[in-house]
Design an enzyme around this catalytic site. Structure first.
Site, PDB file in Angstrom:
ATOM      1  N   TYR A  34      22.231  81.483  72.361  1.00 12.69           N
ATOM      2  CA  TYR A  34      23.655  81.248  72.138  1.00 12.69           C
ATOM      3  C   TYR A  34      24.065  81.335  70.673  1.00 12.69           C
ATOM      4  O   TYR A  34      25.252  81.268  70.370  1.00 12.69           O
ATOM      5  CB  TYR A  34      24.044  79.871  72.685  1.00 12.69           C
ATOM      6  N   HIS A  39      30.099  80.845  72.446  1.00 15.52           N
ATOM      7  CA  HIS A  39      29.681  79.555  72.996  1.00 15.52           C
ATOM      8  C   HIS A  39      29.369  78.544  71.890  1.00 15.52           C
ATOM      9  O   HIS A  39      29.350  77.347  72.136  1.00 15.52           O
ATOM     10  CB  HIS A  39      28.444  79.712  73.886  1.00 15.52           C
ATOM     11  N   ASN A  86      27.946  70.915  78.392  1.00 20.41           N
ATOM     12  CA  ASN A  86      28.402  70.064  79.491  1.00 20.41           C
ATOM     13  C   ASN A  86      27.867  68.635  79.393  1.00 20.41           C
ATOM     14  O   ASN A  86      28.394  67.736  80.029  1.00 20.41           O
ATOM     15  CB  ASN A  86      28.016  70.661  80.841  1.00 20.41           C
TER      16      ASN A  86
END
Length: 98
Positions: A34, A39, A86
């Site tokens: 990433y 992101h 998350n």
């Protein structure tokens, strides 16, 4: 009117004796996959803020990479959670409750 040395002392000590008054969290995902992607825009923002303040993010704490910085006159904690985006609430909650 104060002299230049008094001004430097004020700048040097601005906010440093105060407790941390804010937490600035940049969201992202750990790992090379990433790195430098959309992101991790939050991680890149934290890196930019830290560099602008002369701080380096080298310490691991609260499931994150962190450093303290002075922004204006406020002492802040800059965080890059090492959890996936998350689950970043886990890292933020750990720092907030400290």
């Amino acid at each position: 009117m104060s002299n230049i040395f008094d001004l430097f002392k004020k700048i040097e000590s601005a906010g440093t004796s105060e407790p941390i008054s804010a937490i600035v969290v940049g969201l992202g995902n750990p790992g090379e996959k990433y790195e430098k992607t959309r992101h991790n825009a939050g991680f890149m923002a934290i890196d930019y803020i830290a560099a602008s303040c002369g701080a380096k993010i080298v310490r691991a704490k609260f499931h994150s990479l962190v450093c303290e910085a002075v922004i204006g006159t406020r002492r802040v904690l800059l965080m890059k959670p090492e959890t996936f985006m998350n689950n970043s609430g886990t890292a933020v909650a750990a720092a907030k409750s400290f």
